[in-house]
Write an enzyme that holds these catalytic residues in place. Structure first.
Site, PDB file in Angstrom:
ATOM      1  N   ASN A   8      -3.828  -4.640 -10.004  1.00 26.62           N
ATOM      2  CA  ASN A   8      -2.901  -5.637  -9.476  1.00 26.62           C
ATOM      3  C   ASN A   8      -3.395  -6.057  -8.094  1.00 26.62           C
ATOM      4  OD1 ASN A   8      -0.759  -7.138  -8.575  1.00 26.62           O
ATOM      5  ND2 ASN A   8       0.746  -5.476  -8.568  1.00 26.62           N
ATOM      6  N   LYS A  10      -2.386  -8.377  -6.266  1.00 25.97           N
ATOM      7  CA  LYS A  10      -1.296  -8.942  -5.448  1.00 25.97           C
ATOM      8  C   LYS A  10      -1.784 -10.261  -4.819  1.00 25.97           C
ATOM      9  CE  LYS A  10       0.635  -4.357  -5.101  1.00 25.97           C
ATOM     10  NZ  LYS A  10       1.362  -3.361  -4.354  1.00 25.97           N
ATOM     11  N   HIS A  99       8.079  -5.943 -10.811  1.00 27.73           N
ATOM     12  CA  HIS A  99       7.490  -5.097  -9.758  1.00 27.73           C
ATOM     13  C   HIS A  99       8.477  -5.020  -8.583  1.00 27.73           C
ATOM     14  CE1 HIS A  99       4.815  -3.758  -6.573  1.00 27.73           C
ATOM     15  NE2 HIS A  99       3.994  -3.344  -7.530  1.00 27.73           N
ATOM     16  N   GLU A 156       7.191   3.350 -10.971  1.00 22.50           N
ATOM     17  CA  GLU A 156       6.652   2.915  -9.682  1.00 22.50           C
ATOM     18  C   GLU A 156       7.586   3.334  -8.539  1.00 22.50           C
ATOM     19  OE1 GLU A 156       3.204   0.506 -10.251  1.00 22.50           O
ATOM     20  OE2 GLU A 156       4.598  -0.441  -8.882  1.00 22.50           O
ATOM     21  N   GLY A 162       1.680   1.892  -1.787  1.00 19.58           N
ATOM     22  CA  GLY A 162       1.019   1.460  -0.552  1.00 19.58           C
ATOM     23  C   GLY A 162       1.043   2.471   0.578  1.00 19.58           C
ATOM     24  N   SER A 193      -0.121   4.314  -5.057  1.00 16.30           N
ATOM     25  CA  SER A 193      -1.218   4.960  -4.317  1.00 16.30           C
ATOM     26  C   SER A 193      -2.186   5.734  -5.204  1.00 16.30           C
ATOM     27  CB  SER A 193      -0.653   5.859  -3.217  1.00 16.30           C
ATOM     28  OG  SER A 193       0.045   5.084  -2.276  1.00 16.30           O
ATOM     29  N   GLY A 214      -2.925  -0.792  -7.042  1.00 14.38           N
ATOM     30  CA  GLY A 214      -2.857  -1.881  -6.062  1.00 14.38           C
ATOM     31  C   GLY A 214      -4.052  -1.804  -5.120  1.00 14.38           C
TER      32      GLY A 214
HETATM   33  P1  PGA Z   1      -0.658   0.736  -4.491  1.00 13.59           P
HETATM   34  O1  PGA Z   1       0.224  -0.314  -5.283  1.00 13.59           O
HETATM   35  O2  PGA Z   1      -1.677   1.269  -5.465  1.00 13.59           O
HETATM   36  O3  PGA Z   1      -1.243  -0.039  -3.379  1.00 13.59           O
HETATM   37  O4  PGA Z   1       0.276   1.819  -4.035  1.00 13.59           O
HETATM   38  C1  PGA Z   1       0.673   0.025  -6.553  1.00 13.59           C
HETATM   39  C2  PGA Z   1       1.642  -0.983  -7.038  1.00 13.59           C
HETATM   40  O5  PGA Z   1       2.225  -1.738  -6.275  1.00 13.59           O
HETATM   41  O6  PGA Z   1       1.839  -1.041  -8.250  1.00 13.59           O
END
Ligand code: PGA
Length: 231
Positions: A8, A10, A99, A156, A162, A193, A214
């Site tokens: 993803n 984003k 999400h 999630e 993040g 993460s 992400g």
């Molecule tokens: P991240 O995001 O891997 O940066 O924690 C995951 C997500 O938002 O699905």
């Protein structure tokens, strides 16, 4: 069964940066085993570029395209929305729906999410429905019962997105019970993460069907290193 890994992106990167990303990905993905099903979900404006560069070439037979969101409406007068009809021809196989960033910044409700699921399924796009523990039952209840079992569900936890620290294996495995109770026996993935340095016990656990990634997909070297660790 193959493991589903969703990148993803984003709202990150520009066109030039995606060109560099794809150059590196294309070379490295050859070494990733076919037990990994990769879904790349770039920003919509970059979808055509990804489609042209990766899809025709069969670079990796297990790489497909996804979108980060989808309109809850059919084709029509919905300014700014991108619906399933607009995606015709891009071979989009998956849509991330609900999400936490959509729920928080765009005020998406479970009704919106249910409508998006319906739109996606009608276009043969598999919905990847994102939930926290708190939202799991209410989100499932909003979705038609016959549609629920056609979803992939991503656990999630907001407190791990993040932050650089994934949830514990114990909590991820335990939460699968909540998801199964609410949605039925659906593919269960984890996001929050996940990176190349996530505990291998998580990356290889048999009851986790994949990961939503992400930050760690933004660097293609790190993403490829993560993919190589999936079992
Ligand atoms: P991240 O995001 O891997 O940066 O924690 C995951 C997500 O938002 O699905």
């Amino acid at each position: 069964m193959s493991k589903l890994i969703i990148a993803n992106f984003k709202s990150n990167k520009n066109r030039e940066e995606y060109e560099q990303w794809v150059d590196i990905f294309e070379r490295g993905v050859q070494k990733v085993g076919e037990h990994v099903a990769i879904v790349l979900a770039p920003p919509l404006v970059n979808l055509m570029f990804f489609s042209n560069r990766l899809m025709g070439k069969k670079t990796h037979p297990h790489t497909s395209l996804g979108v980060q969101d989808i309109s809850p409406f059919p084709a029509g007068s919905y300014t700014g929305a991108v619906g399933t009809r607009n995606l015709d021809g891009f071979d989009v196989r998956y849509a991330i729906i609900g999400h936490s960033e959509r729920r928080k910044y765009f005020k998406e409700t479970n009704i919106d999410i249910a409508n998006k699921v319906q739109e996606a399924l009608a276009a043969k796009i598999t919905p990847i429905v994102c939930v926290t523990k708190d939202e799991c039952a209410a989100t499932a209840n909003a979705i038609e019962s016959s549609d629920r079992k056609k979803c992939v569900v991503a656990f999630e936890p907001i407190e791990h997105i993040g932050t650089g620290t994934a949830d514990t294996l114990e909590d991820i495995v335990k939460t699968k019970e909540w998801v199964t109770t609410a949605f039925g026996n659906v593919p269960y993935i984890y996001g929050g993460s996940v990176s190349a340095s996530t505990d291998t016990a998580i990356l290889t656990h048999a009851s986790i069907d994949g990961f939503l990634v992400g930050h760690a997909c933004l660097d293609p070297h790190e993403f490829l290193s993560l993919l190589r660790q999936i079992r």
